[in-house]
Design a protein around this motif. Sequence first.
Motif, PDB file in Angstrom:
ATOM      1  N   MET A 276       0.838  -1.200   0.000  1.00 29.58           N
ATOM      2  CA  MET A 276       0.000   0.000   0.000  1.00 29.58           C
ATOM      3  C   MET A 276       0.868   1.242   0.000  1.00 29.58           C
ATOM      4  O   MET A 276       1.912   1.259   0.662  1.00 29.58           O
ATOM      5  CB  MET A 276      -0.897   0.003   1.234  1.00 29.58           C
ATOM      6  N   PRO A 277       0.440   2.323  -0.687  1.00 35.23           N
ATOM      7  CA  PRO A 277      -0.696   2.309  -1.609  1.00 35.23           C
ATOM      8  C   PRO A 277      -0.333   1.586  -2.897  1.00 35.23           C
ATOM      9  O   PRO A 277       0.817   1.577  -3.310  1.00 35.23           O
ATOM     10  CB  PRO A 277      -0.958   3.796  -1.849  1.00 35.23           C
ATOM     11  N   GLY A 278      -1.314   0.978  -3.497  1.00 40.79           N
ATOM     12  CA  GLY A 278      -1.060   0.261  -4.735  1.00 40.79           C
ATOM     13  C   GLY A 278      -2.365  -0.156  -5.390  1.00 40.79           C
ATOM     14  O   GLY A 278      -3.436  -0.028  -4.793  1.00 40.79           O
ATOM     15  N   HIS A 279      -2.269  -0.625  -6.631  1.00 38.99           N
ATOM     16  CA  HIS A 279      -3.451  -1.144  -7.313  1.00 38.99           C
ATOM     17  C   HIS A 279      -3.106  -2.457  -7.999  1.00 38.99           C
ATOM     18  O   HIS A 279      -1.936  -2.764  -8.225  1.00 38.99           O
ATOM     19  CB  HIS A 279      -4.013  -0.121  -8.321  1.00 38.99           C
ATOM     20  N   ILE A 280      -4.130  -3.236  -8.296  1.00 39.01           N
ATOM     21  CA  ILE A 280      -3.942  -4.550  -8.918  1.00 39.01           C
ATOM     22  C   ILE A 280      -4.627  -4.572 -10.273  1.00 39.01           C
ATOM     23  O   ILE A 280      -5.801  -4.199 -10.390  1.00 39.01           O
ATOM     24  CB  ILE A 280      -4.536  -5.662  -8.031  1.00 39.01           C
TER      25      ILE A 280
ATOM     26  N   PRO B 226      -7.506  -1.408  -3.210  1.00 42.68           N
ATOM     27  CA  PRO B 226      -7.820  -1.892  -1.866  1.00 42.68           C
ATOM     28  C   PRO B 226      -8.455  -0.802  -1.008  1.00 42.68           C
ATOM     29  O   PRO B 226      -7.972   0.323  -0.963  1.00 42.68           O
ATOM     30  CB  PRO B 226      -6.447  -2.286  -1.306  1.00 42.68           C
ATOM     31  N   CYS B 227      -9.543  -1.143  -0.386  1.00 45.70           N
ATOM     32  CA  CYS B 227     -10.338  -0.177   0.360  1.00 45.70           C
ATOM     33  C   CYS B 227     -11.147  -0.901   1.434  1.00 45.70           C
ATOM     34  O   CYS B 227     -11.341  -2.102   1.352  1.00 45.70           O
ATOM     35  CB  CYS B 227     -11.333   0.482  -0.596  1.00 45.70           C
ATOM     36  N   ALA B 228     -11.647  -0.156   2.400  1.00 45.11           N
ATOM     37  CA  ALA B 228     -12.548  -0.730   3.393  1.00 45.11           C
ATOM     38  C   ALA B 228     -13.905  -0.031   3.288  1.00 45.11           C
ATOM     39  O   ALA B 228     -13.950   1.150   2.967  1.00 45.11           O
ATOM     40  CB  ALA B 228     -11.967  -0.536   4.796  1.00 45.11           C
TER      41      ALA B 228
ATOM     42  N   GLU C 287      -6.883  12.573  -7.187  1.00 49.34           N
ATOM     43  CA  GLU C 287      -7.190  13.128  -5.864  1.00 49.34           C
ATOM     44  C   GLU C 287      -8.193  12.222  -5.134  1.00 49.34           C
ATOM     45  O   GLU C 287      -8.023  11.913  -3.944  1.00 49.34           O
ATOM     46  CB  GLU C 287      -7.754  14.546  -6.011  1.00 49.34           C
ATOM     47  N   ASP C 288      -9.217  11.796  -5.852  1.00 49.34           N
ATOM     48  CA  ASP C 288     -10.232  10.938  -5.237  1.00 49.34           C
ATOM     49  C   ASP C 288      -9.647   9.589  -4.814  1.00 49.34           C
ATOM     50  O   ASP C 288      -9.962   9.077  -3.738  1.00 49.34           O
ATOM     51  CB  ASP C 288     -11.398  10.720  -6.214  1.00 49.34           C
ATOM     52  N   MET C 289      -8.822   8.996  -5.685  1.00 53.27           N
ATOM     53  CA  MET C 289      -8.256   7.680  -5.354  1.00 53.27           C
ATOM     54  C   MET C 289      -7.308   7.779  -4.157  1.00 53.27           C
ATOM     55  O   MET C 289      -7.258   6.886  -3.302  1.00 53.27           O
ATOM     56  CB  MET C 289      -7.516   7.095  -6.558  1.00 53.27           C
ATOM     57  N   HIS C 290      -6.569   8.878  -4.064  1.00 54.38           N
ATOM     58  CA  HIS C 290      -5.702   9.105  -2.906  1.00 54.38           C
ATOM     59  C   HIS C 290      -6.512   9.164  -1.615  1.00 54.38           C
ATOM     60  O   HIS C 290      -6.067   8.693  -0.570  1.00 54.38           O
ATOM     61  CB  HIS C 290      -4.921  10.403  -3.077  1.00 54.38           C
ATOM     62  N   ASN C 291      -7.686   9.730  -1.704  1.00 53.54           N
ATOM     63  CA  ASN C 291      -8.521   9.880  -0.513  1.00 53.54           C
ATOM     64  C   ASN C 291      -9.035   8.547   0.013  1.00 53.54           C
ATOM     65  O   ASN C 291      -9.362   8.432   1.199  1.00 53.54           O
ATOM     66  CB  ASN C 291      -9.726  10.789  -0.820  1.00 53.54           C
ATOM     67  N   VAL C 292      -9.138   7.543  -0.857  1.00 58.17           N
ATOM     68  CA  VAL C 292      -9.792   6.303  -0.429  1.00 58.17           C
ATOM     69  C   VAL C 292      -8.873   5.078  -0.404  1.00 58.17           C
ATOM     70  O   VAL C 292      -9.169   4.116   0.302  1.00 58.17           O
ATOM     71  CB  VAL C 292     -11.021   5.981  -1.319  1.00 58.17           C
TER      72      VAL C 292
ATOM     73  N   GLY D 134      -6.718   2.271   0.582  1.00 53.82           N
ATOM     74  CA  GLY D 134      -6.321   1.804   1.911  1.00 53.82           C
ATOM     75  C   GLY D 134      -7.120   2.410   3.036  1.00 53.82           C
ATOM     76  O   GLY D 134      -6.813   2.201   4.213  1.00 53.82           O
ATOM     77  N   ARG D 135      -8.142   3.188   2.681  1.00 52.97           N
ATOM     78  CA  ARG D 135      -8.955   3.861   3.708  1.00 52.97           C
ATOM     79  C   ARG D 135     -10.428   3.487   3.516  1.00 52.97           C
ATOM     80  O   ARG D 135     -10.724   2.355   3.156  1.00 52.97           O
ATOM     81  CB  ARG D 135      -8.744   5.378   3.616  1.00 52.97           C
ATOM     82  N   SER D 136     -11.288   4.445   3.726  1.00 56.14           N
ATOM     83  CA  SER D 136     -12.724   4.164   3.669  1.00 56.14           C
ATOM     84  C   SER D 136     -13.316   4.517   2.310  1.00 56.14           C
ATOM     85  O   SER D 136     -13.178   5.648   1.842  1.00 56.14           O
ATOM     86  CB  SER D 136     -13.453   4.965   4.750  1.00 56.14           C
ATOM     87  N   ALA D 137     -14.000   3.547   1.717  1.00 53.26           N
ATOM     88  CA  ALA D 137     -14.664   3.799   0.434  1.00 53.26           C
ATOM     89  C   ALA D 137     -15.845   4.746   0.602  1.00 53.26           C
ATOM     90  O   ALA D 137     -16.349   5.292  -0.381  1.00 53.26           O
ATOM     91  CB  ALA D 137     -15.139   2.474  -0.164  1.00 53.26           C
ATOM     92  N   PHE D 138     -16.283   4.958   1.855  1.00 47.10           N
ATOM     93  CA  PHE D 138     -17.393   5.883   2.078  1.00 47.10           C
ATOM     94  C   PHE D 138     -17.006   7.328   1.760  1.00 47.10           C
ATOM     95  O   PHE D 138     -17.872   8.193   1.618  1.00 47.10           O
ATOM     96  CB  PHE D 138     -17.864   5.815   3.539  1.00 47.10           C
ATOM     97  N   ASP D 139     -15.679   7.599   1.657  1.00 44.20           N
ATOM     98  CA  ASP D 139     -15.228   8.969   1.391  1.00 44.20           C
ATOM     99  C   ASP D 139     -15.153   9.278  -0.097  1.00 44.20           C
ATOM    100  O   ASP D 139     -14.684  10.355  -0.477  1.00 44.20           O
ATOM    101  CB  ASP D 139     -13.854   9.208   2.033  1.00 44.20           C
ATOM    102  N   LEU D 140     -15.578   8.320  -0.921  1.00 51.55           N
ATOM    103  CA  LEU D 140     -15.501   8.581  -2.366  1.00 51.55           C
ATOM    104  C   LEU D 140     -16.633   9.506  -2.794  1.00 51.55           C
ATOM    105  O   LEU D 140     -17.771   9.313  -2.408  1.00 51.55           O
ATOM    106  CB  LEU D 140     -15.572   7.266  -3.144  1.00 51.55           C
TER     107      LEU D 140
END
Length: 297
Positions: A164-168, A187-189, A284-289, A291-297
């Motif tokens: 993290m941070p990373g994408h697959i 990856p997100c929660a 910016e949006d992907m940075h916000n979420v 490894g964190r909360s997907a609710f912040d998208l």
Amino acid sequence: MLCLHPYCPLGSPVSSWAETLDRPELKLRPGIEKSALLSSLNSLFGAPPSKPAILQSAPTTNAAALRRLLRSCPCLYNQVDLAPSAHAIVHLCELSVGGRITDANVVEAFKVQHPKTLGWAYPPARDFQGMGGTIMELLCSEVLTSAGIPAMELDNKNWPVWRMPGHILLNEGKMNDLKALGDILIPCAPTNLVISVKSEKAKERLLYSANSIEGIGFGFFDTPSEFWTKRRMQLYKRMGFSAIYMPDTTLDILNLKLDADGNRQYAVNINGTALYRPLTQFCEDMHNVVGRSAFDL
DNA sequence: GCGCTCCCCTAGATTCGGCA
DNA sequence: TGCCGAATCTAGGGGAGCGC
């Protein structure tokens, strides 16, 4: 995108073909074969890419070694008489926009390789023969990588090494089994986000690509009418889309139509934020979420 | 004409057996 | 152990067709 061509216009970590061939990812056995390849590269490819492209013959007849060499040195597709890979197309797009692909220039990069525009600074020696969708996925992956969310490496069994941070990329390695769910996983929660990448047309494929998993649409959509009906917006949300990113020009027309029809209230996702967004807001949006909360998208 | 769905074709990716 | 080529599978693009 890393390029081990010693004359790559965007710069290279190696200064000679000898250094390139010493890299472990080339998996070259020392001996006659390596010496012959080095000699061929030095005599035929001792210059940067050019416009128009040069059509040299391949520097080796060993197909596997050639495949690894071309994968590591995508600039060579400007110089070798072979159809380019999707990776090579994305790298040549980078050369054309003059730097790494970001959310600010990804539309410009997309247009570089578009059959109607073809704005190559260094064109591929041959036309691309593969599926355009792979190029779109790699453009999106490059945007994420440039934003500090790089693609995860694969281990020796082809499973991604999570970091993290990373994408697959869901079309590479063992994760290919899950490709039906989308193209790129963030990856997100509490649930991971799955990005579905498309080119210019969304059609029903984008709609059903979400599979009711929290999804993101990423595309170079040029037909705003595919998004502005009330029913279509309801379906996107029901299928699990939290955000759909598109070029500014398409989004501007779409928003004007939504306002004119009084349908703005339908263009809101489950979190109460905008369903339709500009590509320039993607990182910016992907940075916000991530490894964190997907609710912040 | 528009919105939506279905279907065919193409080409990349993967798997597997044979071979050096 | 690594390479090669054939066979197979699969998803996406594009277009046709249907209903309104």
